[in-house]
Design a protein around this motif. Structure first.
Motif, PDB file in Angstrom:
ATOM      1  N   GLN A 149      -4.749   7.863   7.862  1.00  0.00           N
ATOM      2  CA  GLN A 149      -3.554   8.345   7.170  1.00  0.00           C
ATOM      3  C   GLN A 149      -2.971   7.240   6.294  1.00  0.00           C
ATOM      4  O   GLN A 149      -2.578   7.481   5.153  1.00  0.00           O
ATOM      5  CB  GLN A 149      -2.515   8.815   8.188  1.00  0.00           C
ATOM      6  CG  GLN A 149      -1.283   9.436   7.560  1.00  0.00           C
ATOM      7  CD  GLN A 149      -0.297   9.918   8.621  1.00  0.00           C
ATOM      8  OE1 GLN A 149      -0.427   9.604   9.807  1.00  0.00           O
ATOM      9  NE2 GLN A 149       0.689  10.667   8.210  1.00  0.00           N
ATOM     10  N   LYS A 150      -2.937   6.007   6.804  1.00  0.00           N
ATOM     11  CA  LYS A 150      -2.422   4.887   6.017  1.00  0.00           C
ATOM     12  C   LYS A 150      -3.284   4.636   4.789  1.00  0.00           C
ATOM     13  O   LYS A 150      -2.770   4.354   3.703  1.00  0.00           O
ATOM     14  CB  LYS A 150      -2.335   3.622   6.873  1.00  0.00           C
ATOM     15  CG  LYS A 150      -1.204   3.642   7.863  1.00  0.00           C
ATOM     16  CD  LYS A 150      -1.143   2.374   8.678  1.00  0.00           C
ATOM     17  CE  LYS A 150       0.013   2.412   9.663  1.00  0.00           C
ATOM     18  NZ  LYS A 150       0.105   1.174  10.443  1.00  0.00           N
ATOM     19  N   VAL A 151      -4.598   4.738   4.942  1.00  0.00           N
ATOM     20  CA  VAL A 151      -5.506   4.547   3.813  1.00  0.00           C
ATOM     21  C   VAL A 151      -5.278   5.635   2.773  1.00  0.00           C
ATOM     22  O   VAL A 151      -5.262   5.363   1.565  1.00  0.00           O
ATOM     23  CB  VAL A 151      -6.979   4.515   4.283  1.00  0.00           C
ATOM     24  CG1 VAL A 151      -7.934   4.626   3.121  1.00  0.00           C
ATOM     25  CG2 VAL A 151      -7.254   3.235   5.071  1.00  0.00           C
ATOM     26  N   SER A 152      -5.073   6.860   3.221  1.00  0.00           N
ATOM     27  CA  SER A 152      -4.784   7.960   2.300  1.00  0.00           C
ATOM     28  C   SER A 152      -3.504   7.689   1.520  1.00  0.00           C
ATOM     29  O   SER A 152      -3.457   7.858   0.300  1.00  0.00           O
ATOM     30  CB  SER A 152      -4.614   9.270   3.058  1.00  0.00           C
ATOM     31  OG  SER A 152      -5.800   9.975   3.094  1.00  0.00           O
ATOM     32  N   ASN A 153      -2.469   7.271   2.224  1.00  0.00           N
ATOM     33  CA  ASN A 153      -1.198   6.959   1.569  1.00  0.00           C
ATOM     34  C   ASN A 153      -1.362   5.797   0.597  1.00  0.00           C
ATOM     35  O   ASN A 153      -0.774   5.793  -0.480  1.00  0.00           O
ATOM     36  CB  ASN A 153      -0.113   6.634   2.608  1.00  0.00           C
ATOM     37  CG  ASN A 153       0.292   7.837   3.419  1.00  0.00           C
ATOM     38  OD1 ASN A 153       0.070   8.977   3.024  1.00  0.00           O
ATOM     39  ND2 ASN A 153       0.879   7.597   4.574  1.00  0.00           N
ATOM     40  N   LEU A 154      -2.155   4.830   0.989  1.00  0.00           N
ATOM     41  CA  LEU A 154      -2.397   3.677   0.129  1.00  0.00           C
ATOM     42  C   LEU A 154      -3.113   4.100  -1.148  1.00  0.00           C
ATOM     43  O   LEU A 154      -2.800   3.616  -2.230  1.00  0.00           O
ATOM     44  CB  LEU A 154      -3.217   2.627   0.882  1.00  0.00           C
ATOM     45  CG  LEU A 154      -3.405   1.281   0.201  1.00  0.00           C
ATOM     46  CD1 LEU A 154      -2.056   0.631  -0.081  1.00  0.00           C
ATOM     47  CD2 LEU A 154      -4.260   0.374   1.070  1.00  0.00           C
ATOM     48  N   GLY A 155      -4.039   5.039  -1.024  1.00  0.00           N
ATOM     49  CA  GLY A 155      -4.752   5.543  -2.196  1.00  0.00           C
ATOM     50  C   GLY A 155      -3.810   6.184  -3.192  1.00  0.00           C
ATOM     51  O   GLY A 155      -3.916   5.943  -4.406  1.00  0.00           O
ATOM     52  N   SER A 156      -2.861   6.964  -2.716  1.00  0.00           N
ATOM     53  CA  SER A 156      -1.912   7.606  -3.635  1.00  0.00           C
ATOM     54  C   SER A 156      -0.986   6.566  -4.261  1.00  0.00           C
ATOM     55  O   SER A 156      -0.631   6.677  -5.438  1.00  0.00           O
ATOM     56  CB  SER A 156      -1.114   8.704  -2.927  1.00  0.00           C
ATOM     57  OG  SER A 156      -0.303   8.164  -1.922  1.00  0.00           O
ATOM     58  N   LYS A 157      -0.624   5.534  -3.508  1.00  0.00           N
ATOM     59  CA  LYS A 157       0.215   4.473  -4.065  1.00  0.00           C
ATOM     60  C   LYS A 157      -0.540   3.699  -5.143  1.00  0.00           C
ATOM     61  O   LYS A 157       0.041   3.338  -6.171  1.00  0.00           O
ATOM     62  CB  LYS A 157       0.693   3.525  -2.962  1.00  0.00           C
ATOM     63  CG  LYS A 157       1.757   4.128  -2.075  1.00  0.00           C
ATOM     64  CD  LYS A 157       2.236   3.161  -1.022  1.00  0.00           C
ATOM     65  CE  LYS A 157       3.279   3.823  -0.130  1.00  0.00           C
ATOM     66  NZ  LYS A 157       3.793   2.905   0.881  1.00  0.00           N
ATOM     67  N   VAL A 158      -1.810   3.457  -4.928  1.00  0.00           N
ATOM     68  CA  VAL A 158      -2.628   2.781  -5.933  1.00  0.00           C
ATOM     69  C   VAL A 158      -2.702   3.626  -7.199  1.00  0.00           C
ATOM     70  O   VAL A 158      -2.603   3.099  -8.321  1.00  0.00           O
ATOM     71  CB  VAL A 158      -4.039   2.466  -5.386  1.00  0.00           C
ATOM     72  CG1 VAL A 158      -4.990   2.053  -6.486  1.00  0.00           C
ATOM     73  CG2 VAL A 158      -3.970   1.383  -4.318  1.00  0.00           C
ATOM     74  N   ASP A 159      -2.862   4.931  -7.045  1.00  0.00           N
ATOM     75  CA  ASP A 159      -2.882   5.821  -8.208  1.00  0.00           C
ATOM     76  C   ASP A 159      -1.565   5.764  -8.968  1.00  0.00           C
ATOM     77  O   ASP A 159      -1.544   5.722 -10.204  1.00  0.00           O
ATOM     78  CB  ASP A 159      -3.176   7.266  -7.780  1.00  0.00           C
ATOM     79  CG  ASP A 159      -4.606   7.449  -7.287  1.00  0.00           C
ATOM     80  OD1 ASP A 159      -5.461   6.594  -7.596  1.00  0.00           O
ATOM     81  OD2 ASP A 159      -4.855   8.456  -6.591  1.00  0.00           O
ATOM     82  N   GLU A 160      -0.445   5.753  -8.240  1.00  0.00           N
ATOM     83  CA  GLU A 160       0.870   5.657  -8.881  1.00  0.00           C
ATOM     84  C   GLU A 160       1.003   4.352  -9.653  1.00  0.00           C
ATOM     85  O   GLU A 160       1.491   4.332 -10.791  1.00  0.00           O
ATOM     86  CB  GLU A 160       1.987   5.753  -7.834  1.00  0.00           C
ATOM     87  CG  GLU A 160       2.182   7.128  -7.226  1.00  0.00           C
ATOM     88  CD  GLU A 160       3.201   7.120  -6.099  1.00  0.00           C
ATOM     89  OE1 GLU A 160       4.040   6.182  -6.039  1.00  0.00           O
ATOM     90  OE2 GLU A 160       3.156   8.042  -5.270  1.00  0.00           O
ATOM     91  N   LEU A 161       0.577   3.260  -9.028  1.00  0.00           N
ATOM     92  CA  LEU A 161       0.656   1.956  -9.695  1.00  0.00           C
ATOM     93  C   LEU A 161      -0.225   1.914 -10.939  1.00  0.00           C
ATOM     94  O   LEU A 161       0.159   1.340 -11.962  1.00  0.00           O
ATOM     95  CB  LEU A 161       0.253   0.838  -8.735  1.00  0.00           C
ATOM     96  CG  LEU A 161       1.285   0.461  -7.681  1.00  0.00           C
ATOM     97  CD1 LEU A 161       0.698  -0.549  -6.697  1.00  0.00           C
ATOM     98  CD2 LEU A 161       2.534  -0.105  -8.327  1.00  0.00           C
ATOM     99  N   ALA A 162      -1.397   2.521 -10.860  1.00  0.00           N
ATOM    100  CA  ALA A 162      -2.290   2.566 -12.022  1.00  0.00           C
ATOM    101  C   ALA A 162      -1.629   3.328 -13.160  1.00  0.00           C
ATOM    102  O   ALA A 162      -1.701   2.901 -14.328  1.00  0.00           O
ATOM    103  CB  ALA A 162      -3.627   3.206 -11.637  1.00  0.00           C
ATOM    104  N   ASP A 163      -0.967   4.438 -12.852  1.00  0.00           N
ATOM    105  CA  ASP A 163      -0.249   5.207 -13.878  1.00  0.00           C
ATOM    106  C   ASP A 163       0.866   4.367 -14.500  1.00  0.00           C
ATOM    107  O   ASP A 163       1.044   4.362 -15.718  1.00  0.00           O
ATOM    108  CB  ASP A 163       0.334   6.497 -13.295  1.00  0.00           C
ATOM    109  CG  ASP A 163      -0.732   7.523 -12.953  1.00  0.00           C
ATOM    110  OD1 ASP A 163      -1.870   7.398 -13.473  1.00  0.00           O
ATOM    111  OD2 ASP A 163      -0.441   8.439 -12.154  1.00  0.00           O
ATOM    112  N   GLU A 164       1.609   3.650 -13.648  1.00  0.00           N
ATOM    113  CA  GLU A 164       2.687   2.793 -14.155  1.00  0.00           C
ATOM    114  C   GLU A 164       2.129   1.692 -15.049  1.00  0.00           C
ATOM    115  O   GLU A 164       2.712   1.378 -16.092  1.00  0.00           O
ATOM    116  CB  GLU A 164       3.475   2.180 -12.996  1.00  0.00           C
ATOM    117  CG  GLU A 164       4.385   3.160 -12.270  1.00  0.00           C
ATOM    118  CD  GLU A 164       5.152   2.504 -11.130  1.00  0.00           C
ATOM    119  OE1 GLU A 164       5.412   1.284 -11.192  1.00  0.00           O
ATOM    120  OE2 GLU A 164       5.487   3.232 -10.181  1.00  0.00           O
ATOM    121  N   MET A 165       1.010   1.114 -14.651  1.00  0.00           N
ATOM    122  CA  MET A 165       0.390   0.049 -15.454  1.00  0.00           C
ATOM    123  C   MET A 165      -0.062   0.593 -16.806  1.00  0.00           C
ATOM    124  O   MET A 165       0.097  -0.086 -17.831  1.00  0.00           O
ATOM    125  CB  MET A 165      -0.798  -0.572 -14.710  1.00  0.00           C
ATOM    126  CG  MET A 165      -0.398  -1.420 -13.524  1.00  0.00           C
ATOM    127  SD  MET A 165       0.698  -2.779 -13.952  1.00  0.00           S
ATOM    128  CE  MET A 165      -0.343  -3.748 -14.987  1.00  0.00           C
TER     129      MET A 165
END
Length: 92
Positions: free
Chosen positions: A47-63
């Motif tokens: 579950q933590k890895v899944s959440n981390l994946g979505s956070k990485v996607d959000e950060l990529a969009d922000e970048m």
């Protein structure tokens, strides 16, 4: 009437078997409990890895957004500098 040696040996072997079985049952219970705890930890980690994946996607969009903004600002700076070329630094 005294016990025959065979009867005594059977009782001893039976007692040893029961003790070994009880120990095996306890050890199996411990292993089963540890396995259950491990499964919970793996599920939690998944579950933590899944959440981390979505956070990485959000950060990529922000970048990407920041990169586009920097590109626009750089283009605007180039336009402004180009407009100033040939003008006196003291002129407004």
């Amino acid at each position: 009437m005294p016990d025959e040696p065979a009867q005594s040996e059977i009782r001893t072997l039976t007692r040893r078997f029961k003790q070994a079985q009880e120990r095996t049952d306890r050890e199996f219970g411990i292993v089963k409990s540890d396995l259950t705890a491990l499964r919970l930890q793996v599920d939690n980690l998944d579950q933590k890895v899944s959440n981390l994946g979505s956070k990485v996607d959000e950060l990529a969009d922000e970048m990407r957004g920041l990169s586009e903004k920097v590109d626009r600002n750089q283009a605007q700076i180039v336009q402004l500098l180009s407009a100033l070329v040939g003008k006196s630094p003291d002129a407004s």
